[in-house]
Design an enzyme around this catalytic site. Structure first.
Site, PDB file in Angstrom:
ATOM      1  N   THR A  36       0.871  -1.177   0.000  1.00  0.00           N
ATOM      2  CA  THR A  36       0.000   0.000   0.000  1.00  0.00           C
ATOM      3  C   THR A  36       0.906   1.224   0.000  1.00  0.00           C
ATOM      4  OG1 THR A  36       0.013   0.247   2.407  1.00  0.00           O
ATOM      5  CG2 THR A  36      -1.645  -1.259   1.474  1.00  0.00           C
ATOM      6  N   ALA A  78       1.005  -6.762   9.231  1.00  0.00           N
ATOM      7  CA  ALA A  78       0.300  -5.984   8.196  1.00  0.00           C
ATOM      8  C   ALA A  78      -0.955  -5.345   8.769  1.00  0.00           C
ATOM      9  CB  ALA A  78      -0.073  -6.883   7.020  1.00  0.00           C
ATOM     10  N   ALA A  79      -1.099  -4.055   8.504  1.00  0.00           N
ATOM     11  CA  ALA A  79      -2.286  -3.332   8.976  1.00  0.00           C
ATOM     12  C   ALA A  79      -2.328  -1.986   8.293  1.00  0.00           C
ATOM     13  CB  ALA A  79      -2.222  -3.132  10.487  1.00  0.00           C
ATOM     14  N   THR A 120      -1.588  -3.075  19.398  1.00  0.00           N
ATOM     15  CA  THR A 120      -1.238  -1.739  19.880  1.00  0.00           C
ATOM     16  C   THR A 120      -1.823  -1.472  21.261  1.00  0.00           C
ATOM     17  OG1 THR A 120      -1.677   0.606  19.463  1.00  0.00           O
ATOM     18  CG2 THR A 120      -3.245  -0.921  18.540  1.00  0.00           C
ATOM     19  N   ASP A 121      -1.184  -0.583  22.000  1.00  0.00           N
ATOM     20  CA  ASP A 121      -1.727  -0.175  23.307  1.00  0.00           C
ATOM     21  C   ASP A 121      -3.005   0.649  23.156  1.00  0.00           C
ATOM     22  OD1 ASP A 121      -0.575   2.147  22.276  1.00  0.00           O
ATOM     23  OD2 ASP A 121       0.639   2.595  24.044  1.00  0.00           O
ATOM     24  N   GLU A 122      -3.264   1.141  21.928  1.00  0.00           N
ATOM     25  CA  GLU A 122      -4.439   1.998  21.731  1.00  0.00           C
ATOM     26  C   GLU A 122      -5.756   1.263  21.926  1.00  0.00           C
ATOM     27  OE1 GLU A 122      -4.511   4.447  18.316  1.00  0.00           O
ATOM     28  OE2 GLU A 122      -2.391   4.928  18.436  1.00  0.00           O
ATOM     29  N   TYR A 147      -9.147   3.263  13.628  1.00  0.00           N
ATOM     30  CA  TYR A 147      -7.933   2.431  13.643  1.00  0.00           C
ATOM     31  C   TYR A 147      -7.892   1.555  14.896  1.00  0.00           C
ATOM     32  CZ  TYR A 147      -3.150   1.142  14.859  1.00  0.00           C
ATOM     33  OH  TYR A 147      -2.043   0.432  15.272  1.00  0.00           O
ATOM     34  N   LYS A 151      -8.170  -2.607  15.405  1.00  0.00           N
ATOM     35  CA  LYS A 151      -7.116  -3.426  16.025  1.00  0.00           C
ATOM     36  C   LYS A 151      -7.685  -4.185  17.236  1.00  0.00           C
ATOM     37  CE  LYS A 151      -3.288  -3.698  15.153  1.00  0.00           C
ATOM     38  NZ  LYS A 151      -2.518  -4.557  14.211  1.00  0.00           N
ATOM     39  N   ARG A 190       7.852  12.933  10.579  1.00  0.00           N
ATOM     40  CA  ARG A 190       7.303  14.138   9.935  1.00  0.00           C
ATOM     41  C   ARG A 190       8.075  15.382  10.381  1.00  0.00           C
ATOM     42  NH1 ARG A 190       1.565  17.435  10.408  1.00  0.00           N
ATOM     43  NH2 ARG A 190       1.898  18.573   8.468  1.00  0.00           N
ATOM     44  N   ARG A 270      -6.326  16.611  16.379  1.00  0.00           N
ATOM     45  CA  ARG A 270      -6.944  15.402  15.817  1.00  0.00           C
ATOM     46  C   ARG A 270      -8.296  15.203  16.517  1.00  0.00           C
ATOM     47  NH1 ARG A 270      -3.279  10.181  16.645  1.00  0.00           N
ATOM     48  NH2 ARG A 270      -2.334  10.881  14.706  1.00  0.00           N
TER      49      ARG A 270
END
Ligand code: NAD
Ligand code: DAU
Length: 331
Positions: A36, A78-79, A120-122, A147, A151, A190, A270
């Site tokens: 991707t 993959a994600a 993920t910790d999210e 997202y 997950k 970034r 955000r």
């Protein structure tokens, strides 16, 4: 041992492939990656003759099945991985993170192959700035974004396949990674590449949000420790006690790159921005003996800045499109 690495052309997966080849001689690596916008084949250029590379989708059962049948272990990186993108268009997140994980689980079930799930910790949501607690493996799931909810859903699929079908799987939930080969859409690369271009770093909102930083090489060493020593069906949290707010990270980057530490801009926040993540990794440390080797975030960040300075040809092709997308959102 034959390892199938999904997402091996992405940030963490590419580092995992490099580490596996250099630290675990004799391991045969096959990478399955859709390439991707986030996958960069150049990340594997120097190991291309040591691996098998398959371009394909983890949600495509016809591609996945023979690769899994031929493997002793699947490590699923993959994600779709970027929160900001998930707010613009959640659909690939549902397809890749949920349907892709389901497709792999069905294949490892059919072929009795060991599976490690990268998460993920999210999935745990966020913490207040003044909350003394940290995430543990028993913290309830409470994801905020498309997202993180995709997950979280993928983790729950893994748990169900372990319990219902006896699939031999482990799960790891890691905090924010930094290091080489990370896409320039992410916070640290970034800002580094903005400064190389003479552009101010961009802080979302007030910059008070806290992330728990870990070097990508430490994350991947923990993944191997779990594969080697972890208990089937268990979840391990990976973190290196690296809590820092975004403003402080930007100030450190500015200082390390020779700029005034207030030379940044505040931009639009955000939507739904998680305030703080913090990992308690004591279960991982106690059961596997793992400990982070990058104990100084400042030194790891200095190495990372050096890497982006020396590898402009790797990141430059993605930079303009990334910044055009951000500027449309006032970021
Ligand atoms: P990344 O976006 O840099 O790389 C993802 C890779 O997956 C890319 O190479 C992409 O081409 C590939 N991919 C995407 N969809 C695919 C599909 N349908 N089929 C096959 N390949 C596909 O992501 P990353 O930062 O390296 O994250 C890797 C994993 O680690 C993800 O599962 C992410 O949720 C998890 N994670 C990331 C962090 C972090 O800080 N970056 C922290 C904890 C967990
Ligand atoms: O916690 C693990 C997660 O870390 C992973 O699951 C995700 O895949 C990974 O992308 C990362 O998610 P974050 O949303 O925390 O990372 P990101 O790099 O996008 O942003 C880090 C913090 O910096 C976050 O608070 C938003 C802020 N930010 C980000 C960008 C791109 C800025 O202030 N300015 C920016 O330009």
């Amino acid at each position: 041992m034959k390892v199938l690495v999904t997402g091996g052309a992405g940030f963490i997966g590419a580092n995992f492939v490099h580490q596996t080849l250099s630290e675990r001689p004799g391991t045969q690596v096959t990478v399955l990656d859709k390439l991707t916008y986030a996958g960069n084949p150049a990340s594997l250029d120097d190991v291309r003759d040591q691996i098998v590379f398959v371009q394909g989708d983890v949600a495509d059962a016809e591609v996945v099945d023979p690769l899994v049948a031929d493997a002793d272990l699947v490590v699923h990186f993959a994600a779709e991985s970027h929160n900001d993108n998930s707010l613009l268009d959640p659909s690939p997140f549902i397809q890749t993170n949920l349907v892709g994980t389901f497709t792999l689980l069905e294949a490892v079930r059919r072929h009795h192959v060991r599976y490690h799930h990268i998460s993920t910790d999210e999935v745990y949501g966020d913490l207040e700035l003044d909350d003394p607690s940290r995430f543990t493996p028993t913290t309830p799931y409470n994801p905020s974004s498309p997202y993180s909810s995709s997950k979280a859903g993928s983790d729950l699929l893994v748990r169900a396949w372990v319990r219902s079908f006896g699939v031999e799987a482990t799960i790891s939930n890691c905090s924010n990674n930094y290091g080489p080969y990370q896409h320039v859409e992410k916070f640290i690369p970034r800002q580094i590449t903005n400064l190389i271009d003479g552009v101010h770093p961009k802080l979302y909102g007030a910059g008070e949000n806290v992330r728990d930083w870990i070097h990508v090489l430490d994350h991947n060493r923990a993944v191997w420790a779990i594969i080697d020593k972890g208990r089937i069906g268990e979840t391990y949290l990976i973190g290196a006690d690296g809590e820092m707010n975004n403003k402080h990270v930007v100030e450190m980057i500015l200082e390390l790159m020779g700029y005034a530490t207030n030379d940044y801009k505040h931009v639009n926040d955000r939507p739904g921005h998680d305030m703080r993540y913090a990992i308690d990794s004591s279960k991982l440390r106690a059961e596997t003996g793992w400990a982070p080797q990058f104990t100084s975030f400042r030194d790891g960040l200095a190495d990372t800045i050096e890497w982006y300075r020396n590898n402009e040809a790797w990141w430059r092709p993605q930079k303009e499109a990334t910044e055009t997308k951000y500027s449309k959102q006032g970021q």
